[in-house]
Motif scaffolding. Structure first.
Motif, PDB file in Angstrom:
ATOM      1  N   LEU A 275       0.790  -1.091   0.018  1.00 15.46           N
ATOM      2  CA  LEU A 275      -0.049  -0.211   0.015  1.00 15.46           C
ATOM      3  C   LEU A 275       0.935   1.286  -0.057  1.00 15.46           C
ATOM      4  CD1 LEU A 275      -2.930   0.958   0.006  1.00 15.46           C
ATOM      5  CD2 LEU A 275      -2.426   1.244   2.661  1.00 15.46           C
ATOM      6  N   PRO A 276       0.906   2.166  -0.875  1.00  9.60           N
ATOM      7  CA  PRO A 276       1.664   3.276  -1.120  1.00  9.60           C
ATOM      8  C   PRO A 276       1.358   4.205   0.035  1.00  9.60           C
ATOM      9  CG  PRO A 276       0.361   3.427  -2.842  1.00  9.60           C
ATOM     10  CD  PRO A 276      -0.122   2.056  -2.020  1.00  9.60           C
ATOM     11  N   ALA A 277       2.425   5.012   0.619  1.00  8.45           N
ATOM     12  CA  ALA A 277       2.079   6.128   1.378  1.00  8.45           C
ATOM     13  C   ALA A 277       1.123   7.239   0.731  1.00  8.45           C
ATOM     14  CB  ALA A 277       3.088   6.556   1.980  1.00  8.45           C
ATOM     15  N   ALA A 282      -3.270  14.010  -1.020  1.00 10.68           N
ATOM     16  CA  ALA A 282      -4.262  13.429  -0.142  1.00 10.68           C
ATOM     17  C   ALA A 282      -4.351  13.927   1.318  1.00 10.68           C
ATOM     18  CB  ALA A 282      -4.042  11.839  -0.342  1.00 10.68           C
ATOM     19  N   ILE A 283      -3.162  13.963   1.801  1.00 15.03           N
ATOM     20  CA  ILE A 283      -2.981  14.339   3.366  1.00 15.03           C
ATOM     21  C   ILE A 283      -3.695  15.736   3.456  1.00 15.03           C
ATOM     22  CG2 ILE A 283      -1.402  15.113   5.015  1.00 15.03           C
ATOM     23  CD1 ILE A 283       0.408  12.818   4.081  1.00 15.03           C
ATOM     24  N   ALA A 284      -3.190  16.788   2.570  1.00 19.22           N
ATOM     25  CA  ALA A 284      -3.727  18.058   2.651  1.00 19.22           C
ATOM     26  C   ALA A 284      -5.341  17.974   2.475  1.00 19.22           C
ATOM     27  CB  ALA A 284      -3.279  18.857   1.335  1.00 19.22           C
ATOM     28  N   GLU A 285      -5.940  17.209   1.519  1.00 16.36           N
ATOM     29  CA  GLU A 285      -7.430  17.091   1.611  1.00 16.36           C
ATOM     30  C   GLU A 285      -7.845  16.568   2.616  1.00 16.36           C
ATOM     31  OE1 GLU A 285     -11.074  17.262   0.004  1.00 16.36           O
ATOM     32  OE2 GLU A 285      -9.335  18.241  -0.684  1.00 16.36           O
ATOM     33  N   PHE A 286      -7.298  15.437   3.406  1.00 20.50           N
ATOM     34  CA  PHE A 286      -7.769  15.079   4.468  1.00 20.50           C
ATOM     35  C   PHE A 286      -7.635  16.105   5.822  1.00 20.50           C
ATOM     36  CE2 PHE A 286      -6.869  12.775   8.489  1.00 20.50           C
ATOM     37  CZ  PHE A 286      -8.208  12.089   8.801  1.00 20.50           C
ATOM     38  N   GLY A 326      -9.231   8.007   1.995  1.00 23.32           N
ATOM     39  CA  GLY A 326      -8.514   8.619   0.950  1.00 23.32           C
ATOM     40  C   GLY A 326      -7.115   8.231   1.170  1.00 23.32           C
ATOM     41  N   LEU A 327      -6.630   7.878   2.326  1.00 19.47           N
ATOM     42  CA  LEU A 327      -5.184   7.773   2.880  1.00 19.47           C
ATOM     43  C   LEU A 327      -4.887   6.456   2.555  1.00 19.47           C
ATOM     44  CD1 LEU A 327      -5.117   9.993   6.269  1.00 19.47           C
ATOM     45  CD2 LEU A 327      -4.252  10.933   3.788  1.00 19.47           C
ATOM     46  N   PHE A 328      -5.902   5.501   2.367  1.00 23.83           N
ATOM     47  CA  PHE A 328      -5.742   4.147   2.394  1.00 23.83           C
ATOM     48  C   PHE A 328      -5.931   3.532   0.973  1.00 23.83           C
ATOM     49  CE2 PHE A 328      -6.133   5.085   6.702  1.00 23.83           C
ATOM     50  CZ  PHE A 328      -5.320   4.370   7.534  1.00 23.83           C
ATOM     51  N   ARG A 329      -5.313   4.224  -0.229  1.00 26.25           N
ATOM     52  CA  ARG A 329      -5.806   3.445  -1.288  1.00 26.25           C
ATOM     53  C   ARG A 329      -4.764   3.070  -2.110  1.00 26.25           C
ATOM     54  NH1 ARG A 329      -9.394   8.993  -2.946  1.00 26.25           N
ATOM     55  NH2 ARG A 329     -11.392   8.476  -1.732  1.00 26.25           N
ATOM     56  N   GLY A 330      -4.817   2.341  -2.978  1.00 27.06           N
ATOM     57  CA  GLY A 330      -3.895   1.607  -3.815  1.00 27.06           C
ATOM     58  C   GLY A 330      -3.198   0.475  -3.539  1.00 27.06           C
ATOM     59  N   ALA A 331      -3.955  -0.473  -2.659  1.00 31.40           N
ATOM     60  CA  ALA A 331      -3.447  -1.495  -2.075  1.00 31.40           C
ATOM     61  C   ALA A 331      -3.298  -2.493  -3.409  1.00 31.40           C
ATOM     62  CB  ALA A 331      -4.344  -2.303  -1.171  1.00 31.40           C
ATOM     63  N   ASP A 332      -2.063  -3.442  -3.345  1.00 28.12           N
ATOM     64  CA  ASP A 332      -1.937  -4.282  -4.511  1.00 28.12           C
ATOM     65  C   ASP A 332      -1.097  -5.573  -3.735  1.00 28.12           C
ATOM     66  OD1 ASP A 332      -1.759  -5.381  -6.887  1.00 28.12           O
ATOM     67  OD2 ASP A 332      -0.277  -3.625  -7.845  1.00 28.12           O
ATOM     68  N   PRO A 341      11.314  -5.656  -4.763  1.00 23.72           N
ATOM     69  CA  PRO A 341      10.226  -4.481  -5.167  1.00 23.72           C
ATOM     70  C   PRO A 341      10.683  -3.048  -4.691  1.00 23.72           C
ATOM     71  CG  PRO A 341       9.103  -6.236  -3.911  1.00 23.72           C
ATOM     72  CD  PRO A 341      10.721  -6.440  -3.856  1.00 23.72           C
ATOM     73  N   GLU A 342      10.557  -2.029  -5.772  1.00 17.91           N
ATOM     74  CA  GLU A 342      10.790  -0.689  -5.564  1.00 17.91           C
ATOM     75  C   GLU A 342      10.034  -0.065  -4.150  1.00 17.91           C
ATOM     76  OE1 GLU A 342      10.195   1.650  -8.918  1.00 17.91           O
ATOM     77  OE2 GLU A 342      11.777   0.553 -10.253  1.00 17.91           O
ATOM     78  N   GLN A 343       8.805  -0.535  -3.866  1.00 18.38           N
ATOM     79  CA  GLN A 343       8.001  -0.241  -2.926  1.00 18.38           C
ATOM     80  C   GLN A 343       7.484  -1.280  -2.024  1.00 18.38           C
ATOM     81  OE1 GLN A 343       5.985   0.881  -0.107  1.00 18.38           O
ATOM     82  NE2 GLN A 343       4.189   0.556  -1.700  1.00 18.38           N
ATOM     83  N   PRO A 344       8.131  -2.081  -1.149  1.00 18.67           N
ATOM     84  CA  PRO A 344       7.729  -3.228  -0.471  1.00 18.67           C
ATOM     85  C   PRO A 344       6.708  -2.752   0.702  1.00 18.67           C
ATOM     86  CG  PRO A 344       9.722  -2.401   0.239  1.00 18.67           C
ATOM     87  CD  PRO A 344       9.338  -1.418  -0.991  1.00 18.67           C
ATOM     88  N   ILE A 345       6.379  -1.637   1.002  1.00 17.08           N
ATOM     89  CA  ILE A 345       5.894  -1.230   2.189  1.00 17.08           C
ATOM     90  C   ILE A 345       4.163  -1.286   2.152  1.00 17.08           C
ATOM     91  CG2 ILE A 345       5.546   0.711   4.324  1.00 17.08           C
ATOM     92  CD1 ILE A 345       8.356  -0.658   3.874  1.00 17.08           C
ATOM     93  N   GLN A 346       3.682  -1.745   3.294  1.00 19.86           N
ATOM     94  CA  GLN A 346       1.987  -1.501   3.268  1.00 19.86           C
ATOM     95  C   GLN A 346       2.131  -0.295   4.387  1.00 19.86           C
ATOM     96  OE1 GLN A 346      -0.726  -1.341   5.119  1.00 19.86           O
ATOM     97  NE2 GLN A 346      -2.139  -2.580   4.131  1.00 19.86           N
ATOM     98  N   ALA A 347       1.772   0.631   3.880  1.00 18.64           N
ATOM     99  CA  ALA A 347       1.756   2.098   4.572  1.00 18.64           C
ATOM    100  C   ALA A 347       1.044   2.065   5.719  1.00 18.64           C
ATOM    101  CB  ALA A 347       1.371   3.319   3.727  1.00 18.64           C
ATOM    102  N   ALA A 348      -0.348   1.354   5.687  1.00 22.02           N
ATOM    103  CA  ALA A 348      -1.178   1.645   6.740  1.00 22.02           C
ATOM    104  C   ALA A 348      -0.374   0.650   8.189  1.00 22.02           C
ATOM    105  CB  ALA A 348      -2.429   0.958   6.676  1.00 22.02           C
ATOM    106  N   ILE A 349       0.167  -0.314   7.838  1.00 21.41           N
ATOM    107  CA  ILE A 349       0.838  -1.187   8.549  1.00 21.41           C
ATOM    108  C   ILE A 349       2.307  -0.417   9.045  1.00 21.41           C
ATOM    109  CG2 ILE A 349       1.980  -3.635   9.169  1.00 21.41           C
ATOM    110  CD1 ILE A 349      -0.356  -4.582   7.391  1.00 21.41           C
TER     111      ILE A 349
END
Length: 475
Positions: A275-277, A282-286, A326-332, A341-349
């Protein structure tokens, strides 16, 4: 004078709902009964009493550990069992996960069918299982007082929930669960103080792991769920907020998923749930949305801490949680072999993570467990196509859930046309607003832009069970 609407009898409503749910299954082309060759292979494997991969010859014997399962009431597909013990000032957590690799022959009929299905699908009129019942509700399920094959993880934790040393691969073992607990019964036993130690210590380990999550910057979006409940009269809708023991148990699962990810990254092959950060926009919108709701997010507070402090009894809570989504979008799912992987992080975790604790209900978990042990060729070769299989089945599961909820909402509200309800505005939509009604717990859209977090009065103007549609107007 309000318009008159035809009102169906309760039995007619349920008949129409059953037909609508059946039509939804056809529309989504859900799998039906298992093919005969799949059932025959499952029956033969169970009857043989032997693991298809020959793993029993070196399987450890951990039946002396007092494992317990915690699941929703009436569950039969029991994937996980835990056993917690004190170890000085800290704890030792053993976590057993059902060993499906012992029952599914690579390239066989079961293997092919599970790749077609991807995961168990849940609907009010019955689930579509990933595995034949003789496995998922029988020989592979960690049912109480039965000798069962499992992958067993061992975690040594200090008093604060931090792990001693790097993640250790699981061992394949024989286990024996002492009791099957429902969430309600387990919570009650812990609260009374008469739960067995192997379960009672979850009340200490769980909060410690929550604190570890907060320290690394993770966040859990524990918003109330719209739950379909079977009743004598058909179905009802309720808001379901998780019990503390569910959140504590989930932390054990998250810890296991992070350990699996760490092992696969170290070995250079596997499949992650990413999950990307959230980006700056998105943070400003939240921040803008929660400030408009009247619950500003302090600049010096991590967003995970902000979400943990949301009071679910606050009328504005649904709008805050909707904004947070809106902060938790793009899970894959990201498979890799040789190149990290270039982006191995699950951002919510806030850490690399892999699905690994539900192999009876989710295909990818069987492969993650295999990659964390001996990484057999059958698991490694399947990695490139596995991510797409899980994306496809995940999309199908989401469409089924949304369609089923829409139809049940229409059935529950049928006969209440022209009634008025209090509603909370959770978000603005194109040309209107998304609202949530507390009783019954229903979400809907109105063609009237209103401020998120505000409370309004709405009138139900129509229902369509066949299409799964309800319409409201602001009073």
């Amino acid at each position: 004078m309000p318009a008159r609407h035809a009102r169906l009898s309760p039995s007619a409503v349920q008949t129409q709902l059953a037909e609508s749910l059946a039509a939804l299954r056809r529309e989504l082309e859900l799998p039906g009964e298992f093919p005969a060759e799949v059932i025959a292979e499952a029956d033969a494997v169970v009857a043989s009493g032997e693991a298809v991969d020959g793993s029993d010859a070196e399987r450890a014997d951990l039946r002396d550990l007092a494992f317990h399962t915690i699941d929703p009431e009436g569950s039969r597909d029991l994937d996980q069992a835990l056993c917690i013990a004190r170890d000085g000032a800290g704890f030792v957590v053993h976590y057993a996960i059902a060993d499906l690799a012992a029952f599914v022959r690579p390239g066989g009929a079961i293997d092919a069918e599970t790749h077609r299905r991807g995961q168990t699908l849940y609907a009010p009129d019955g689930s579509v299982a990933l595995h034949p019942e003789v496995l998922s509700h029988g020989a592979a399920s960690l049912l109480p007082e039965q000798d069962r094959r499992a992958y067993v993880w061992r975690f040594a934790l200090d008093a604060a929930g931090a792990q001693h040393g790097p993640a250790r691969p699981p061992v394949r073992a024989w286990v024996r669960s002492r009791r099957q607990w429902s969430y309600v019964d387990a919570q009650a036993a812990v609260d009374r103080g008469d739960a067995p130690d192997a379960l009672a210590l979850l009340a200490e380990v769980g909060p410690a792991l929550v604190a570890q999550e907060a320290a690394r910057g993770g966040a859990s979006l524990n918003s109330p769920e719209e739950e379909i409940v079977a009743t004598d009269a058909g179905y009802d809708l309720r808001a379901r907020v998780t019990l503390p023991i569910e959140d504590w148990n989930a932390q054990i699962s998250l810890m296991t998923g992070m350990a699996a990810a760490a092992i696969m990254l170290e070995r250079g092959a596997g499949i992650l749930r990413t999950l990307p950060a959230a980006d700056a926009e998105a943070i400003a919108e939240f921040r803008r949305r929660v400030a408009a709701i009247g619950h500003p997010w302090p600049d010096d507070m991590p967003y995970g801490e902000y979400l943990r402090r949301v009071d679910h009894a606050d009328p504005a809570a649904p709008a805050i949680m909707q904004a947070a989504s809106g902060l938790f979008r793009g899970a894959d799912y990201v498979a890799f072999d040789g190149v990290r992987p270039e982006q191995p992080i699950q951002a919510a975790i806030a850490a690399p993570y892999a699905h690994t604790t539900a192999p009876l209900r989710r295909l990818v978990d069987r492969f993650v467990l295999a990659m964390c042990t001996d990484a057999p060729a059958w698991a490694r070769e399947a990695l490139p196509g596995l991510a797409e299989t899980m994306r496809r089945s995940g999309s199908l599961a989401s469409r089924l859930e949304a369609g089923a909820v829409d139809r049940v909402e229409a059935a529950v509200l049928h006969g209440r046309v022209d009634e008025e309800f209090d509603a909370t505005v959770v978000s603005q939509t194109k040309g209107g607003s998304r609202i949530q009604i507390a009783d019954p717990f229903v979400t809907a859209t109105i063609s009237d832009p209103r401020d998120p977090g505000s409370t309004i009065r709405v009138r139900l103007t129509g229902t369509d069970i066949g299409e799964g549609r309800v319409t409201f107007a602001v009073v």
